[in-house]
Enzyme design. Structure first.
Site, PDB file in Angstrom:
ATOM      1  N   CYS A 140      -2.297  -1.591  -9.116  1.00 42.98           N
ATOM      2  CA  CYS A 140      -2.651  -0.295  -8.550  1.00 42.98           C
ATOM      3  C   CYS A 140      -3.626   0.432  -9.471  1.00 42.98           C
ATOM      4  O   CYS A 140      -3.354   0.602 -10.665  1.00 42.98           O
ATOM      5  CB  CYS A 140      -1.406   0.563  -8.333  1.00 42.98           C
ATOM      6  SG  CYS A 140      -1.770   2.206  -7.664  1.00 42.98           S
ATOM      7  N   MET A 147       0.856  -1.191   0.000  1.00 39.78           N
ATOM      8  CA  MET A 147       0.000   0.000   0.000  1.00 39.78           C
ATOM      9  C   MET A 147       0.888   1.236   0.000  1.00 39.78           C
ATOM     10  O   MET A 147       1.724   1.412   0.898  1.00 39.78           O
ATOM     11  CB  MET A 147      -0.915   0.006   1.233  1.00 39.78           C
ATOM     12  CG  MET A 147      -1.949  -1.092   1.251  1.00 39.78           C
ATOM     13  SD  MET A 147      -2.940  -1.088   2.764  1.00 39.78           S
ATOM     14  CE  MET A 147      -1.795  -1.836   3.937  1.00 39.78           C
ATOM     15  N   GLN A 183       8.077  -4.367  -4.063  1.00 37.79           N
ATOM     16  CA  GLN A 183       7.259  -4.188  -5.256  1.00 37.79           C
ATOM     17  C   GLN A 183       7.821  -3.060  -6.118  1.00 37.79           C
ATOM     18  O   GLN A 183       8.119  -1.975  -5.618  1.00 37.79           O
ATOM     19  CB  GLN A 183       5.811  -3.873  -4.902  1.00 37.79           C
ATOM     20  CG  GLN A 183       4.922  -3.825  -6.134  1.00 37.79           C
ATOM     21  CD  GLN A 183       3.473  -3.521  -5.812  1.00 37.79           C
ATOM     22  OE1 GLN A 183       3.125  -2.368  -5.619  1.00 37.79           O
ATOM     23  NE2 GLN A 183       2.634  -4.547  -5.758  1.00 37.79           N
ATOM     24  N   GLY A 194      -4.942  -5.703   3.215  1.00 31.85           N
ATOM     25  CA  GLY A 194      -4.431  -4.348   3.092  1.00 31.85           C
ATOM     26  C   GLY A 194      -5.080  -3.391   4.055  1.00 31.85           C
ATOM     27  O   GLY A 194      -4.673  -3.256   5.202  1.00 31.85           O
ATOM     28  N   ASP A 254     -11.259  -6.931   0.313  1.00 32.26           N
ATOM     29  CA  ASP A 254     -12.359  -6.972   1.291  1.00 32.26           C
ATOM     30  C   ASP A 254     -12.195  -8.063   2.346  1.00 32.26           C
ATOM     31  O   ASP A 254     -13.192  -8.567   2.877  1.00 32.26           O
ATOM     32  CB  ASP A 254     -13.708  -7.147   0.592  1.00 32.26           C
ATOM     33  CG  ASP A 254     -14.100  -5.949  -0.254  1.00 32.26           C
ATOM     34  OD1 ASP A 254     -13.372  -4.932  -0.210  1.00 32.26           O
ATOM     35  OD2 ASP A 254     -15.119  -6.023  -0.958  1.00 32.26           O
TER      36      ASP A 254
END
Length: 339
Positions: A100, A17, A70, A225, A203
């Site tokens: 993303c 993130m 990443q 996340g 989710d």
């Protein structure tokens, strides 16, 4: 679950993130039960390698292994160079960002925008895998560009042909952003055909949801996340539930206070006090989200200009909470009522 030579201790991975999964956050999540944590994305633009931000993101001093970094970009040769750059600085797994949805990333045809060009996807994956043959390369994607173009199965085939070692899939398309609900049928379809580990994302906010997604998709792991923001102990809660079918008791006020204080100290040390103070504000807001009297506390806290004031403010808030009982008390805030 294994990624190349790295055997993870469980099926729980911290999602990359931007602006969140820095080294202090990754370390904390690993300490509280995550099997692996992926770094916030690092640019493939070599002109930025000397920037303080890029150098800081390549700092893995003392980090619990495996170290997954990443990288993001749209040029195969630049992505290959970025992979080499980060491996030289300690990365043990290179993760490629094709998931993303942010406009500033997609507008330069990086992130999930790449899913529109499967030929370019293959070129990037081939280039990165060949650039760092000594470390496994993984890939993060979405289910597709939009609901009419869910091409995750095609991308899986391209990834396997290129030598990608694991595939993480967020159950939304690029066009969905973070709206609506994640769907898991596409992830299940990919897992049915995959010869590499598949990681389900989207989710996953509770132990029950983690088990449901693992069972429904057959995925090898789940990636968490936003649910971990201000709640890093979610990983031990999910791990315990998956192993026993029972819930851990919620953390007591004293433990949350201790975890937050340790997190803040790591942020000050990592960023320096001036920048660390500002980065800490969002984390404090997440830790106190929904708590009684938290709205007025956050308003005051966001105007403090010294580390000492910030720490004193946190101590005062949690001391009051502790006097009210062992567990935190939550309320519906005005913003939630208006939503």
């Amino acid at each position: 679950m294994r990624i190349g030579p790295h055997l993870l201790k469980n099926k729980l991975i911290v999602a990359p993130m931007a602006g969140v999964t820095d080294r202090p956050f990754r370390q904390l999540c690993k300490q509280l039960g995550a099997g692996m944590a992926v770094s916030e994305m690092v640019t493939s633009n070599s002109l930025l390698y000397g920037s303080s931000k890029t150098r800081r993101r390549a700092n893995h001093e003392g980090e619990v292994e495996p170290i997954s970094v990443q990288i993001a970009g749209a040029d195969p040769s630049m992505m290959a160079e970025a992979a080499r750059y980060n491996v030289e600085r300690g990365a043990q797994i290179i993760d490629i960002n094709m998931g993303c949805p942010a406009k500033k990333v997609c507008n330069v045809m990086a992130g999930s925008a790449l899913l529109q060009d499967e030929t370019l996807v293959g070129q990037i994956l081939d280039a990165v895998v060949k650039a760092v043959p000594e470390v496994p390369v993984t890939l993060k994607i979405r289910t597709g560009w939009d609901r009419s173009h869910r091409n995750a199965l095609n991308v899986l085939r391209i990834a396997q042909d290129a030598g990608i070692r694991a595939l993480a899939i967020h159950g939304r398309t690029r066009a969905c952003g973070y709206t609506g609900e994640a769907e898991y049928d596409t992830i299940a379809a990919v897992k049915t055909e995959a010869k590499i580990p598949v990681i389900a994302n989207g989710d996953i906010t509770t132990p029950e949801k983690a088990k449901y997604v693992l069972d429904y998709t057959g995925a090898d792991a789940v990636m968490i996340g936003r649910a971990a923001q201000g709640r890093p102990w979610i990983f031990r809660e999910i791990d315990h539930y998956l192993k026993t079918g029972r819930h851990l008791p919620p953390p007591e006020v004293a433990e949350i206070h201790r975890v937050l204080k340790g997190h803040l100290e790591d942020l000050y040390a990592f960023y320096g006090e001036h920048a660390g103070l500002r980065v800490a504000r969002k984390h404090i807001s997440w830790y106190t989200r929904g708590l009684v009297n938290a709205s007025s506390f956050r308003h005051r806290m966001n105007h403090l200009e010294t580390v000492e004031e910030q720490l004193d403010s946190v101590d005062e808030f949690f001391s009051r909470a502790a006097r009210a009982g062992n567990y935190l008390q939550y309320e519906i805030e005005p913003a939630e009522l208006a939503a």
